[in-house]
Design an enzyme around this catalytic site. Sequence first.
Site, PDB file in Angstrom:
ATOM      1  N   SER A 233     140.279  10.190  57.721  1.00  0.00           N
ATOM      2  CA  SER A 233     139.546  11.044  58.657  1.00  0.00           C
ATOM      3  C   SER A 233     140.175  12.429  58.772  1.00  0.00           C
ATOM      4  O   SER A 233     140.390  13.085  57.768  1.00  0.00           O
ATOM      5  CB  SER A 233     139.447  10.327  59.997  1.00  0.00           C
ATOM      6  N   HIS A 375     133.991   3.439  60.125  1.00  0.00           N
ATOM      7  CA  HIS A 375     135.017   4.474  59.970  1.00  0.00           C
ATOM      8  C   HIS A 375     136.387   3.855  60.282  1.00  0.00           C
ATOM      9  O   HIS A 375     136.708   3.612  61.450  1.00  0.00           O
ATOM     10  CB  HIS A 375     134.677   5.575  60.982  1.00  0.00           C
TER      11      HIS A 375
HETATM   12  C1  GTR Z   1     135.983  12.943  64.630  1.00  0.00           C
HETATM   13  C2  GTR Z   1     135.808  14.220  63.890  1.00  0.00           C
HETATM   14  C3  GTR Z   1     135.852  13.967  62.420  1.00  0.00           C
HETATM   15  C4  GTR Z   1     136.966  13.040  62.014  1.00  0.00           C
HETATM   16  C5  GTR Z   1     137.322  12.001  63.071  1.00  0.00           C
HETATM   17  C6  GTR Z   1     138.705  11.381  62.972  1.00  0.00           C
HETATM   18  O1  GTR Z   1     135.863  13.077  65.986  1.00  0.00           O
HETATM   19  O2  GTR Z   1     134.585  14.764  64.264  1.00  0.00           O
HETATM   20  O3  GTR Z   1     135.879  15.183  61.706  1.00  0.00           O
HETATM   21  O4  GTR Z   1     138.059  13.747  61.593  1.00  0.00           O
HETATM   22  O5  GTR Z   1     137.256  12.493  64.337  1.00  0.00           O
HETATM   23  O6  GTR Z   1     139.690  12.024  62.666  1.00  0.00           O
HETATM   24  O7  GTR Z   1     138.775  10.189  63.292  1.00  0.00           O
END
Ligand code: GTR
Length: 393
Positions: A233, A375
Amino acid sequence: MSYVNYLEAHAGGTELPSPLVLPDGKRISSAAMWESRRRELRQTFADFMFGEIPPPPQKITLELRRERTDALDGTAIRREIRIHLENDGKRFFFDMLWYIPKNLSAPCPAIVGLNFPGNPATTDDPDVFENDPAKLKEHALERGVQRERWCFKEMIARGFSMATAARDDLFFDGRDGRRESVYSLFHSPEELTEENRSLTAISAWAWGCIRLREILAADPLIDEKRIWVHGHSRLGKTALWASANDEKFAGCVSNDSGCCGAAPSRRNFGETLHVITHAFPWWFQKKLDLYAEKPAELPFDQNALLALTAPRPLLVASATEDLWADPYGEFLSTAAADDVWKLYGLGFNGTPEFPLPETPAFGKALGYYLRTGKHAVTATDWKMVTEFIKANS
Ligand code: GTR
């Protein structure tokens, strides 16, 4: 645009500018020409998106706070090291958790990367030191809750050393994070304001990854030529930027890095430049704000960031339910970076197709796969990473 689009029909942006085409329209046709184009593109990413990674400090002292030789059920050596840094009389430290397989017959490969909630949350080991409370302000999670994001035991069994540190140790992930960040080694307190956007969190975190690599590289148990950088991420964006700047990383794994990572800015799908620059201004240069509503005017897209790792191996990983990070877009950028690996006789065999979940599309030194699920970083991800690294070492 302030709504979020999840319809492919409205996403657009499937044509990405080739990193091989120069601003005057000429096309790069050899690896030798790419080397100078690569330097230019790296600079453009620093100017428009991530800022510059700070230099190494004048002095680094490693304090081995504890070493155990029976970690992870007796399979690993565990070191907990406080890294003390000094520059022009200013001091800073951060904490590293490092596992090394036991009974090695030769120096082993390693993977370094930052974690979100602090070192104790990454491992099953119940006695890892807490992160310094002054640094880890609000994200500390329970011990072991993110063990699957690291799979230390499994990776040790596969022969990899693994090292991590908490992102907040380096730059607290918030608007005023700059003040107590690694930048305090190089700048006066007056310069560490919320407005000083050239000092970005992503470059501070990438700086941390590079320090971890150097520390591992200096140890005879580690094969300094096989140290990879991995990130999930926002830390996947970080891993890509660390690899772009430090060619001593053997290769890079971007896991669900999404917007400003592997996902194209030109596509309107999931998180967009508009959303990310408003939500996380401290991650990026102020200049990026200018493109928040007109990403197609950026002089590059994220396939060029991927290409900055070439010809070293790069694996881009997405997850089916992680629409925020635009999995198909992450595939498109990977495919649109392939031409650069091709200059070196590497890359995909022909034009890759968007693969089915759990069906890796691995070329030579460039790979993509889609995992079923959310995610995250899972045991499946680590299996894929292992397969990719083993095929490309
Ligand atoms: C989210 C962000 C993403 C991603 C994510 C993370 O809120 O919008 O770009 O990086 O966090 O790091 O888990």
